[in-house]
Design a protein around this motif. Structure first.
Motif, PDB file in Angstrom:
ATOM      1  N   UNK A 155     125.329  90.193  18.826  1.00  0.00           N
ATOM      2  CA  UNK A 155     125.595  91.475  19.475  1.00  0.00           C
ATOM      3  C   UNK A 155     124.299  92.299  19.463  1.00  0.00           C
ATOM      4  N   UNK A 156     123.838  92.679  20.644  1.00  0.00           N
ATOM      5  CA  UNK A 156     122.620  93.488  20.757  1.00  0.00           C
ATOM      6  C   UNK A 156     122.997  94.950  20.938  1.00  0.00           C
ATOM      7  N   UNK A 157     122.521  95.782  20.032  1.00  0.00           N
ATOM      8  CA  UNK A 157     122.694  97.229  20.146  1.00  0.00           C
ATOM      9  C   UNK A 157     121.355  97.832  20.542  1.00  0.00           C
ATOM     10  N   UNK A 158     121.292  98.441  21.697  1.00  0.00           N
ATOM     11  CA  UNK A 158     120.071  99.114  22.128  1.00  0.00           C
ATOM     12  C   UNK A 158     119.947 100.416  21.350  1.00  0.00           C
ATOM     13  N   UNK A 159     118.767 100.634  20.784  1.00  0.00           N
ATOM     14  CA  UNK A 159     118.465 101.886  20.083  1.00  0.00           C
ATOM     15  C   UNK A 159     117.155 102.397  20.660  1.00  0.00           C
ATOM     16  N   UNK A 160     117.230 103.409  21.498  1.00  0.00           N
ATOM     17  CA  UNK A 160     116.074 103.807  22.298  1.00  0.00           C
ATOM     18  C   UNK A 160     116.025 105.308  22.489  1.00  0.00           C
ATOM     19  N   UNK A 161     114.911 105.766  23.020  1.00  0.00           N
ATOM     20  CA  UNK A 161     114.763 107.172  23.366  1.00  0.00           C
ATOM     21  C   UNK A 161     115.020 107.401  24.850  1.00  0.00           C
ATOM     22  N   UNK A 162     115.268 106.321  25.587  1.00  0.00           N
ATOM     23  CA  UNK A 162     115.312 106.404  27.049  1.00  0.00           C
ATOM     24  C   UNK A 162     116.734 106.359  27.591  1.00  0.00           C
ATOM     25  N   UNK A 163     116.967 107.205  28.613  1.00  0.00           N
ATOM     26  CA  UNK A 163     118.262 107.255  29.279  1.00  0.00           C
ATOM     27  C   UNK A 163     118.143 107.023  30.783  1.00  0.00           C
ATOM     28  N   UNK A 164     116.955 106.658  31.267  1.00  0.00           N
ATOM     29  CA  UNK A 164     116.782 106.511  32.704  1.00  0.00           C
ATOM     30  C   UNK A 164     117.452 105.244  33.210  1.00  0.00           C
ATOM     31  N   UNK A 165     117.907 105.296  34.463  1.00  0.00           N
ATOM     32  CA  UNK A 165     118.665 104.202  35.058  1.00  0.00           C
ATOM     33  C   UNK A 165     117.885 102.895  35.092  1.00  0.00           C
ATOM     34  N   UNK A 166     116.546 102.998  35.271  1.00  0.00           N
ATOM     35  CA  UNK A 166     115.732 101.790  35.415  1.00  0.00           C
ATOM     36  C   UNK A 166     115.720 100.944  34.151  1.00  0.00           C
ATOM     37  N   UNK A 167     116.050 101.550  33.026  1.00  0.00           N
ATOM     38  CA  UNK A 167     116.087 100.789  31.773  1.00  0.00           C
ATOM     39  C   UNK A 167     117.520 100.554  31.305  1.00  0.00           C
ATOM     40  N   UNK A 175     126.216 110.315  26.623  1.00  0.00           N
ATOM     41  CA  UNK A 175     125.492 110.489  27.883  1.00  0.00           C
ATOM     42  C   UNK A 175     125.432 109.198  28.683  1.00  0.00           C
ATOM     43  N   UNK A 176     125.358 108.084  27.979  1.00  0.00           N
ATOM     44  CA  UNK A 176     125.357 106.778  28.650  1.00  0.00           C
ATOM     45  C   UNK A 176     126.715 106.523  29.276  1.00  0.00           C
ATOM     46  N   UNK A 184     128.546 106.289  37.871  1.00  0.00           N
ATOM     47  CA  UNK A 184     128.106 105.200  38.750  1.00  0.00           C
ATOM     48  C   UNK A 184     129.296 104.468  39.338  1.00  0.00           C
ATOM     49  N   UNK A 185     130.316 104.212  38.526  1.00  0.00           N
ATOM     50  CA  UNK A 185     131.486 103.496  39.014  1.00  0.00           C
ATOM     51  C   UNK A 185     132.335 104.351  39.945  1.00  0.00           C
TER      52      UNK A 185
END
Length: 222
Positions: free
Chosen positions: A88-100, A139-140, A147-148
């Protein structure tokens, strides 16, 4: 006989940290090692190293940064899950942009958290992932729902045409008469007229000329 005590590795959720910032890894490891049932088995400073350590340690959960030198978190997630799909991959990031965000979710990321998350929220997300439950930053989740909710683009009108109607449209676009089309396709002229009527209706056009223009605009004319 004394009862056997289970070791930490037999009961703990094995976690691999993948982040190119050493201080982030040190902080995460220090916090998570104080959590019951969670064991940090390795730390990687790049996507490539994360793939290698995942093969070595076979973690249950990977905390994955997105922006790293060399292989980024999106590609690392894609390759890791191809090799080790039960992880299971949990993304932990500072980014919320759609491209990522959307590409890493499409690559198979299980949960998505921001680095502003509290330590207990990260630990809870790890436990949830081990139980098969996804966790999305609020926010995600909002961006995903929006989007849906967006209306899907309507399918092109010509996708409603049958194979035979497409044949007739291509010949019609060449300026051929009904008799010419009948001769080329070896069918009756009444059948051609029937197909032309259906084509005009399905394309939403009024006459043969508009049908021909539609065919050329949409790359259907040979």
């Amino acid at each position: 006989m004394e009862p056997q005590v289970e070791t930490e590795t037999e009961t703990s959720i094995k976690v691999l940290l993948v982040d190119d910032h050493e201080m982030v890894r040190i902080g995460l490891a220090a916090v998570l090692d104080t959590e019951d049932g969670i064991e940090v088995v390795g730390e990687a400073g790049s996507g490539e190293e994360g793939i290698r350590l995942a093969q070595e340690y076979k973690p249950d959960v990977v905390l994955m940064d997105l922006v790293m030198e060399g292989m980024d978190g999106i590609e690392a997630t894609r390759q890791l899950l191809k090799m080790y799909p039960e992880c299971k991959v949990i993304v932990l990031t500072s980014y919320l942009d759609d491209e990522k965000m959307y590409p890493v979710i499409e690559a198979g990321a299980f949960s998505y958290l921001l680095k502003t998350s509290r330590a207990n929220e990260v630990a809870d997300a790890i436990r949830a992932a081990a139980r098969g439950q996804s966790v999305l930053e609020s926010q995600v989740a909002s961006k995903m729902m929006n989007r849906f909710r967006q209306p899907q683009a309507a399918a092109p009108a010509h996708e409603e045409l049958t194979d035979r109607e497409m044949d007739v449209l291509r010949l019609l676009a060449k300026g051929k008469s009904n008799q010419d089309i009948a001769d080329d396709l070896i069918i009756g002229i009444k059948t051609v007229k029937f197909h032309v009527t259906n084509i005009l209706a399905k394309l939403g056009v009024d006459d043969r000329t508009q049908a021909a223009i539609y065919a050329y605009k949409n790359g259907l004319a040979e």
